[in-house]
Scaffold this motif. Structure first.
Motif, PDB file in Angstrom:
ATOM      1  N   ALA A 297       0.834  -1.194   0.000  1.00 38.32           N
ATOM      2  CA  ALA A 297       0.000   0.000   0.000  1.00 38.32           C
ATOM      3  C   ALA A 297       0.870   1.245   0.000  1.00 38.32           C
ATOM      4  CB  ALA A 297      -0.915  -0.008   1.222  1.00 38.32           C
ATOM      5  N   ARG A 298       0.368   2.315  -0.629  1.00 40.83           N
ATOM      6  CA  ARG A 298       1.097   3.577  -0.732  1.00 40.83           C
ATOM      7  C   ARG A 298       0.350   4.672   0.030  1.00 40.83           C
ATOM      8  NH1 ARG A 298       5.934   2.440  -3.191  1.00 40.83           N
ATOM      9  NH2 ARG A 298       6.092   4.639  -3.836  1.00 40.83           N
ATOM     10  N   ARG A 299       1.100   5.552   0.656  1.00 48.14           N
ATOM     11  CA  ARG A 299       0.532   6.740   1.289  1.00 48.14           C
ATOM     12  C   ARG A 299       0.716   7.908   0.332  1.00 48.14           C
ATOM     13  NH1 ARG A 299      -0.396   7.177   6.631  1.00 48.14           N
ATOM     14  NH2 ARG A 299       0.509   9.273   6.702  1.00 48.14           N
ATOM     15  N   ILE A 300      -0.392   8.547  -0.033  1.00 48.28           N
ATOM     16  CA  ILE A 300      -0.338   9.617  -1.024  1.00 48.28           C
ATOM     17  C   ILE A 300      -1.124  10.830  -0.542  1.00 48.28           C
ATOM     18  CG2 ILE A 300      -0.083   8.026  -2.968  1.00 48.28           C
ATOM     19  CD1 ILE A 300      -3.058   8.457  -3.563  1.00 48.28           C
ATOM     20  N   GLU A 301      -0.770  11.993  -1.094  1.00 49.15           N
ATOM     21  CA  GLU A 301      -1.523  13.222  -0.883  1.00 49.15           C
ATOM     22  C   GLU A 301      -2.363  13.480  -2.130  1.00 49.15           C
ATOM     23  OE1 GLU A 301       1.907  15.520   1.798  1.00 49.15           O
ATOM     24  OE2 GLU A 301       1.407  16.201  -0.224  1.00 49.15           O
ATOM     25  N   PRO A 302      -3.663  13.268  -2.066  1.00 49.97           N
ATOM     26  CA  PRO A 302      -4.512  13.440  -3.252  1.00 49.97           C
ATOM     27  C   PRO A 302      -4.832  14.914  -3.498  1.00 49.97           C
ATOM     28  CG  PRO A 302      -5.859  12.756  -1.406  1.00 49.97           C
ATOM     29  CD  PRO A 302      -4.440  12.799  -0.897  1.00 49.97           C
ATOM     30  N   HIS A 303      -4.475  15.422  -4.674  1.00 47.36           N
ATOM     31  CA  HIS A 303      -4.649  16.849  -4.949  1.00 47.36           C
ATOM     32  C   HIS A 303      -5.795  17.161  -5.914  1.00 47.36           C
ATOM     33  CE1 HIS A 303      -0.834  17.362  -2.889  1.00 47.36           C
ATOM     34  NE2 HIS A 303      -0.959  18.671  -2.998  1.00 47.36           N
ATOM     35  N   HIS A 304      -5.949  16.361  -6.986  1.00 46.32           N
ATOM     36  CA  HIS A 304      -6.948  16.693  -7.995  1.00 46.32           C
ATOM     37  C   HIS A 304      -7.565  15.420  -8.582  1.00 46.32           C
ATOM     38  CE1 HIS A 304      -5.689  20.929  -8.222  1.00 46.32           C
ATOM     39  NE2 HIS A 304      -4.449  20.476  -8.159  1.00 46.32           N
ATOM     40  N   LEU A 305      -8.863  15.499  -8.898  1.00 48.08           N
ATOM     41  CA  LEU A 305      -9.534  14.476  -9.686  1.00 48.08           C
ATOM     42  C   LEU A 305      -9.726  15.021 -11.096  1.00 48.08           C
ATOM     43  CD1 LEU A 305     -12.354  12.934  -7.445  1.00 48.08           C
ATOM     44  CD2 LEU A 305     -10.545  11.680  -8.629  1.00 48.08           C
ATOM     45  N   VAL A 306      -9.382  14.213 -12.095  1.00 52.14           N
ATOM     46  CA  VAL A 306      -9.457  14.641 -13.490  1.00 52.14           C
ATOM     47  C   VAL A 306     -10.172  13.563 -14.298  1.00 52.14           C
ATOM     48  CG1 VAL A 306      -8.127  15.256 -15.555  1.00 52.14           C
ATOM     49  CG2 VAL A 306      -7.321  15.975 -13.297  1.00 52.14           C
ATOM     50  N   VAL A 307     -11.106  13.961 -15.154  1.00 49.54           N
ATOM     51  CA  VAL A 307     -11.758  13.033 -16.072  1.00 49.54           C
ATOM     52  C   VAL A 307     -11.272  13.347 -17.473  1.00 49.54           C
ATOM     53  CG1 VAL A 307     -13.938  12.155 -16.961  1.00 49.54           C
ATOM     54  CG2 VAL A 307     -13.785  12.900 -14.590  1.00 49.54           C
ATOM     55  N   TRP A 308     -10.710  12.350 -18.148  1.00 48.65           N
ATOM     56  CA  TRP A 308     -10.170  12.540 -19.501  1.00 48.65           C
ATOM     57  C   TRP A 308     -10.405  11.258 -20.297  1.00 48.65           C
ATOM     58  CZ3 TRP A 308      -4.667  11.414 -21.324  1.00 48.65           C
ATOM     59  CH2 TRP A 308      -4.489  11.846 -22.636  1.00 48.65           C
ATOM     60  N   ALA A 309     -10.993  11.413 -21.497  1.00 44.81           N
ATOM     61  CA  ALA A 309     -11.236  10.290 -22.399  1.00 44.81           C
ATOM     62  C   ALA A 309     -12.024   9.176 -21.712  1.00 44.81           C
ATOM     63  CB  ALA A 309      -9.910   9.743 -22.946  1.00 44.81           C
ATOM     64  N   GLY A 310     -13.028   9.551 -20.914  1.00 41.77           N
ATOM     65  CA  GLY A 310     -13.869   8.564 -20.258  1.00 41.77           C
ATOM     66  C   GLY A 310     -13.214   7.854 -19.097  1.00 41.77           C
ATOM     67  N   ARG A 311     -12.091   8.388 -18.603  1.00 36.03           N
ATOM     68  CA  ARG A 311     -11.366   7.757 -17.504  1.00 36.03           C
ATOM     69  C   ARG A 311     -11.151   8.756 -16.374  1.00 36.03           C
ATOM     70  NH1 ARG A 311     -10.570   5.353 -22.031  1.00 36.03           N
ATOM     71  NH2 ARG A 311      -9.861   3.209 -22.151  1.00 36.03           N
ATOM     72  N   TRP A 312     -11.228   8.258 -15.138  1.00 35.23           N
ATOM     73  CA  TRP A 312     -11.022   9.085 -13.951  1.00 35.23           C
ATOM     74  C   TRP A 312      -9.581   8.920 -13.474  1.00 35.23           C
ATOM     75  CZ3 TRP A 312     -14.880  11.871 -11.105  1.00 35.23           C
ATOM     76  CH2 TRP A 312     -16.174  11.781 -11.654  1.00 35.23           C
ATOM     77  N   TYR A 313      -8.892  10.047 -13.275  1.00 40.65           N
ATOM     78  CA  TYR A 313      -7.505  10.022 -12.817  1.00 40.65           C
ATOM     79  C   TYR A 313      -7.372  10.832 -11.520  1.00 40.65           C
ATOM     80  CZ  TYR A 313      -6.410   8.437 -17.560  1.00 40.65           C
ATOM     81  OH  TYR A 313      -6.363   7.736 -18.731  1.00 40.65           O
ATOM     82  N   LEU A 314      -6.462  10.380 -10.678  1.00 48.96           N
ATOM     83  CA  LEU A 314      -6.136  11.091  -9.447  1.00 48.96           C
ATOM     84  C   LEU A 314      -4.704  11.604  -9.555  1.00 48.96           C
ATOM     85  CD1 LEU A 314      -6.705  11.945  -6.511  1.00 48.96           C
ATOM     86  CD2 LEU A 314      -5.829   9.695  -5.807  1.00 48.96           C
ATOM     87  N   VAL A 315      -4.537  12.911  -9.401  1.00 42.22           N
ATOM     88  CA  VAL A 315      -3.207  13.517  -9.359  1.00 42.22           C
ATOM     89  C   VAL A 315      -2.802  13.590  -7.896  1.00 42.22           C
ATOM     90  CG1 VAL A 315      -1.825  15.548  -9.911  1.00 42.22           C
ATOM     91  CG2 VAL A 315      -3.671  14.838 -11.452  1.00 42.22           C
ATOM     92  N   ALA A 316      -1.706  12.921  -7.549  1.00 42.57           N
ATOM     93  CA  ALA A 316      -1.334  12.792  -6.138  1.00 42.57           C
ATOM     94  C   ALA A 316       0.177  12.859  -5.972  1.00 42.57           C
ATOM     95  CB  ALA A 316      -1.859  11.477  -5.568  1.00 42.57           C
ATOM     96  N   TYR A 317       0.581  13.201  -4.762  1.00 45.43           N
ATOM     97  CA  TYR A 317       1.999  13.224  -4.403  1.00 45.43           C
ATOM     98  C   TYR A 317       2.290  11.997  -3.556  1.00 45.43           C
ATOM     99  CZ  TYR A 317       6.506  15.057  -2.839  1.00 45.43           C
ATOM    100  OH  TYR A 317       7.849  15.242  -2.584  1.00 45.43           O
ATOM    101  N   ASP A 318       3.203  11.153  -4.033  1.00 41.38           N
ATOM    102  CA  ASP A 318       3.553   9.918  -3.334  1.00 41.38           C
ATOM    103  C   ASP A 318       4.545  10.223  -2.223  1.00 41.38           C
ATOM    104  OD1 ASP A 318       4.893   7.353  -2.703  1.00 41.38           O
ATOM    105  OD2 ASP A 318       3.649   6.582  -4.324  1.00 41.38           O
ATOM    106  N   LEU A 319       4.186   9.892  -0.994  1.00 43.15           N
ATOM    107  CA  LEU A 319       5.020  10.218   0.157  1.00 43.15           C
ATOM    108  C   LEU A 319       6.203   9.281   0.328  1.00 43.15           C
ATOM    109  CD1 LEU A 319       2.175  11.086   2.699  1.00 43.15           C
ATOM    110  CD2 LEU A 319       3.730  12.679   1.544  1.00 43.15           C
ATOM    111  N   ALA A 320       6.200   8.136  -0.378  1.00 42.73           N
ATOM    112  CA  ALA A 320       7.314   7.196  -0.240  1.00 42.73           C
ATOM    113  C   ALA A 320       8.478   7.581  -1.141  1.00 42.73           C
ATOM    114  CB  ALA A 320       6.852   5.779  -0.548  1.00 42.73           C
ATOM    115  N   ASP A 321       8.188   7.871  -2.417  1.00 45.91           N
ATOM    116  CA  ASP A 321       9.272   8.220  -3.336  1.00 45.91           C
ATOM    117  C   ASP A 321       9.350   9.720  -3.628  1.00 45.91           C
ATOM    118  OD1 ASP A 321       7.098   8.583  -4.983  1.00 45.91           O
ATOM    119  OD2 ASP A 321       7.492   6.821  -6.218  1.00 45.91           O
ATOM    120  N   HIS A 322       8.484  10.495  -2.973  1.00 42.48           N
ATOM    121  CA  HIS A 322       8.510  11.961  -3.101  1.00 42.48           C
ATOM    122  C   HIS A 322       8.433  12.399  -4.562  1.00 42.48           C
ATOM    123  CE1 HIS A 322       9.509  12.104   1.151  1.00 42.48           C
ATOM    124  NE2 HIS A 322      10.505  11.261   0.934  1.00 42.48           N
TER     125      HIS A 322
END
Length: 340
Positions: free
Chosen positions: A178-203
């Motif tokens: 499991a990964r710990r992330i900071e979720p910043h934005h939800l984006v819908v593009w080409a019928g797909r949902w994406y989460l833009v996030a900052y990964d706290l493990a690999d920075h």
């Protein structure tokens, strides 16, 4: 009097839809004089709506804080927009089709008769386009969890799901911690949902498909960060490792392109996968309803193609090359003349 009341409701709806309105624009939207708009604003103020006057060259009017608009305050255009949205957008979340139909029926029941008639007059059937190949629907519970974490700036713990939505167990070959992330934005593009996030493990900033995530909310808050370099749209579209998987087309093939992965990811169709090879090369895997269709899409990148797979795609590419060569030999677009 009835027309004045309808206009006042329309004015209130406009004021509630954005932060500030110039007087001239309000008059244009309502199709009346600026004097009439001022009179309607005074009427609303007498009904205790806190409408603030903003002075100066950029002045106008806005609805002040501390008042809640009446529920279901829709004008004709908004009612039509709601009817269209609820009938055309339910394909990307599990169960949303039934929920959207119930929401539309509930709204129609409490609408005034003229607006209800407008909404009921629009009944449509949504057909899927051949190129419209969205991702599998998302569990509404997972989407709500991600959306709440974005809004409240709470860290998420996420696990990566398989393509079929199942969760790998520890010891499975495809299991990832499991990964710990900071979720910043939800984006819908080409019928797909994406989460833009900052990964706290690999920075590092990451883009992840929401339908491939099993989120576990936390109460740990984080501070918003600035996106690296590009704007949100460009960051999502140029991220080749955003978790996309090949869509289920009748024909699926791949080729090595002499282009960077970020460039190809920006223009690759939905349901394709871009693999980074080096700074100047990548592999694109995509599908279509025919091998000629796959070859044609690859040709749109206007770059050298090598290591084309499978053999059927190679053969289709040769056939297309022959057809294009025949077209260019004629020069004028007419059929080639026979030699005697």
């Amino acid at each position: 009097m009835a027309s004045t009341s309808r206009r006042a409701l329309r004015l209130l709806s406009l004021l509630g839809s954005r932060r500030q309105w110039p007087l001239r624009e309000l008059a244009t939207r309502l199709g009346v004089s600026e004097r009439t708009v001022r009179r309607d604003i005074e009427t609303l103020r007498q009904l205790d709506y806190p409408i603030t006057t903003l002075h100066g060259p950029d002045g106008g009017y806005r609805l002040g804080a501390g008042h809640t608009l009446p529920p279901l305050l829709f004008d004709d255009d908004q009612a039509l927009a709601v009817a269209v949205a609820l009938q055309t957008a339910p394909s990307t979340v599990f169960g949303l089709g039934d929920d959207a139909a119930r929401a539309l029926a509930a709204l129609e029941q409490v609408m005034p008769a003229p607006l209800r008639a407008s909404m009921e007059s629009l009944r449509l059937t949504r057909l899927q386009n051949y190129w419209e190949f969205p991702a599998p629907p998302i569990d509404s519970t997972a989407l709500a969890a991600v959306g709440a974490a974005v809004r409240h700036r709470h860290v998420l713990v996420t696990e990566t799901l398989r393509i079929d939505g199942s969760r790998p167990e520890p010891g499975d070959d495809d299991f990832l911690p499991a990964r710990r992330i900071e979720p910043h934005h939800l984006v819908v593009w080409a019928g797909r949902w994406y989460l833009v996030a900052y990964d706290l493990a690999d920075h590092e900033w990451r883009v992840r498909r929401v339908d491939r995530l099993h989120p576990r909310p936390t109460t740990h808050r984080f501070t918003a960060r600035e996106l690296p370099g590009e704007d949100l749209a460009q960051f999502v579209m140029r991220s080749h490792d955003r978790g996309d998987t090949p869509a289920a087309w009748p024909c699926t093939g791949s080729a090595r392109l002499n282009l960077p992965a970020g460039v190809v990811a920006r223009w690759a169709p939905g349901g394709s996968v871009v693999e980074h090879l080096d700074t100047d090369h990548c592999r694109l895997t995509l599908g279509a309803w025919s091998w000629a269709g796959v070859a044609g899409i690859l040709a749109t990148f206007d770059a050298e193609l090598t290591d084309v797979r499978p053999r059927e795609l190679v053969q289709a590419s040769r056939c297309l090359a022959h057809r294009w060569a025949t077209m260019t030999e004629t020069g004028d677009g007419n059929s080639p003349t026979r030699s005697s």
